[in-house]
Design an enzyme around this catalytic site. Sequence first.
Site, mmCIF file in Angstrom:
data_model
loop_
_atom_site.group_PDB
_atom_site.id
_atom_site.type_symbol
_atom_site.label_atom_id
_atom_site.label_comp_id
_atom_site.label_asym_id
_atom_site.label_seq_id
_atom_site.Cartn_x
_atom_site.Cartn_y
_atom_site.Cartn_z
ATOM 1 N N GLU A 21 53.389 59.640 24.119
ATOM 2 C CA GLU A 21 54.581 60.146 24.797
ATOM 3 C C GLU A 21 55.749 60.116 23.810
ATOM 4 O O GLU A 21 55.982 59.108 23.148
ATOM 5 C CB GLU A 21 54.909 59.286 26.026
ATOM 6 C CG GLU A 21 56.107 59.809 26.808
ATOM 7 C CD GLU A 21 56.559 58.867 27.937
ATOM 8 O OE1 GLU A 21 55.797 57.970 28.339
ATOM 9 O OE2 GLU A 21 57.704 59.043 28.397
ATOM 10 N N ASP A 60 66.795 54.449 31.216
ATOM 11 C CA ASP A 60 66.379 53.602 30.108
ATOM 12 C C ASP A 60 67.240 52.365 29.958
ATOM 13 O O ASP A 60 68.447 52.390 30.162
ATOM 14 C CB ASP A 60 66.400 54.406 28.801
ATOM 15 C CG ASP A 60 65.242 55.393 28.747
ATOM 16 O OD1 ASP A 60 64.091 54.922 28.838
ATOM 17 O OD2 ASP A 60 65.482 56.600 28.642
#
Lengths: 388, 266
Positions: B49, B60
């Site tokens: 990924e 995040d």
Amino acid sequence: MSALQELDGEYRRARRDRGFTSELRELMETYAGRPTPLFFARRLTHKHRGARILLKREDLAHTGAHKINNCLGQALLARRMGKKRIIAETGAGQHGVAVATVASLFGFACTVYMGEEDIIRQAPNVARMRLLNAEVVAVNAGSRTLKDATNQAIRDWVTNVESTHYIIGSVVGPHPYPLLVRDFQAIIGRETRAQVQRRFKQLPDAVVACVGGGSNAIGMFHRFIADTSVRLVGVESAGKGLHTHLHAATLKKGSPGVLHGSLSYLLQDRHGQVRPTHSVAAGLDYPGVGPEHSFLKDNGRVQYETATDAAALRAFVELTETEGIIPALESSFALAYAGKLAPQLQASALIVVNLSGRGDKDLANPQVQQAVEQAAHQRRKNAASGTR
Amino acid sequence: MNVIAQTLARCADNKRKALLPFLTAGYPDEKTFLRLLEDFGDAGADLVEIGIPFSDPLADGPVIQQASQHALEHGMTVARTLGLLRSLNGTYPAPRILMSYYNPVRAYGLQRFVDHAQSAGVSGLIVPDLIWEEGAEVERVCRDNGIDLIYLLARTSSPQRRRQIIRKSRGFVYLVSVTGVTGAKTSFSPSILNWIRRVKQESTLPVCVGFGITTPAQAQQVSRVADGVIVGSAIIDLIRHTGDPGRAVGRVRDFLRQIRKGIDHD
């Protein structure tokens, strides 16, 4: 996403619940101090030699800005949802203070995220939040201003979503926030419209408000949308000038983009990265804007203009000198534009400026101190030449 | 059948749990990023990924935020990310999945982005701030270009929502194991493992778990119930702490081999 659905459902139920609406109304009257007055600024009007300038005194609402309207509404929703903790982002600190205030009122734990740069330039509000028992968390990511504080608040929320309600301070973010913040702020325009009609037996000719995320503006404009004779003007921060990148004129210079869960105008580069912004007013220093403002720009109902930092600082001093009212720097952008508009209209015309907050919080800002010094110097010069 | 499904089916046939390491494009620099990516095959990765850096990465934690900011400051863009991936083409063994927040994709142009991603050898796309309710257009463009659009499924989702996301996902179902952002420390309690089992029962697609897997022991725990594990922040953190990019490749390889050992338990 589940939390947004929960909030949406709760708000829909609350809106129809007499208990909720009457408790909110009572808090607005007895706690927030509503209705706030509409003041005819005679000396300011005289100075600009044009339309009469009226000030909607949101600066007199409890905590010193319109932000309390939204916080009381959302705090009631948080209590209905059984939340024990509230969090928020803040730029100028006015929203943070209002959130910390309702947290004390309702007995919630409270955390406020604030950019490091804003913590410095809005020091008095940081002290107020701490006194109110809120935890103020400095955000040092990115541009260290409102956008980054919002990012951090969203991250906290997704982590603690079971116990926590996130009180967004403006008409931004994912649905239902833009809707419910507008609804809680719309009392500003409802009161204003009734006050102008009662006193002047007419509608205002123009209504002016500053736009960062846009909550005070949408709150003021909402009731006037259908009154097509009323010119609605939102004023963004042109910072150091629209020819530079040092501004926050999202509607004027931005393009459509997705930030914080909504599609709206956005200051971004050609790669879709969000641009750093600048405004002397921390509360306007935001690269996005409420999606409803984007709609109102595109359909032409609201006219979006800008004022520079320098013009806003002059308006800040001017209102203080002429009327004895220290406006928030944010509201000073609306005042700056109103000062330009007034001479273009007939003396019988009425301009309402939403004075969204008071300016005590801005006195620690070095640019404000410089403007105050310059004004004092000018007065001394004028006095000296007058005696000769 | 898309190459992601093929790869995961092959893993299942061999009773192998899939390992999906994550890198931020251009981190710590373009050269090291490519070397890390090329080395992933040797390190035991089945799919990889790659995150396109964004100025406001809401899903995040601090580790990937800093890596994103670093990469952006060094000039990383969507176009350069796709260019780097194109330079791998042909010989690269593992299917590549791109992760991007929606705004950079939108600015690049959705159709153009998906076209170029496909010609750069990308098989899957993750858009963490895209909800399925708004996803119809992205789904259509991805489908027309043979790219799997993978939705994130959070633990807080209601059973109805869970079923919708499972139904809309292609390639695999991406389970967000923590309530929070990437890199958060977590222990995989029995209730999380039960939740993963439940999703597996409801899904005909394989189920991979990410967010918060930082140690071989955690990877082992999760792999007992999931079909694959996604490891991101722990790798980025290791690269950052290694400092010298020349040594990062070896350290990351050692770390991934430990994870591999953890999930090859049976």
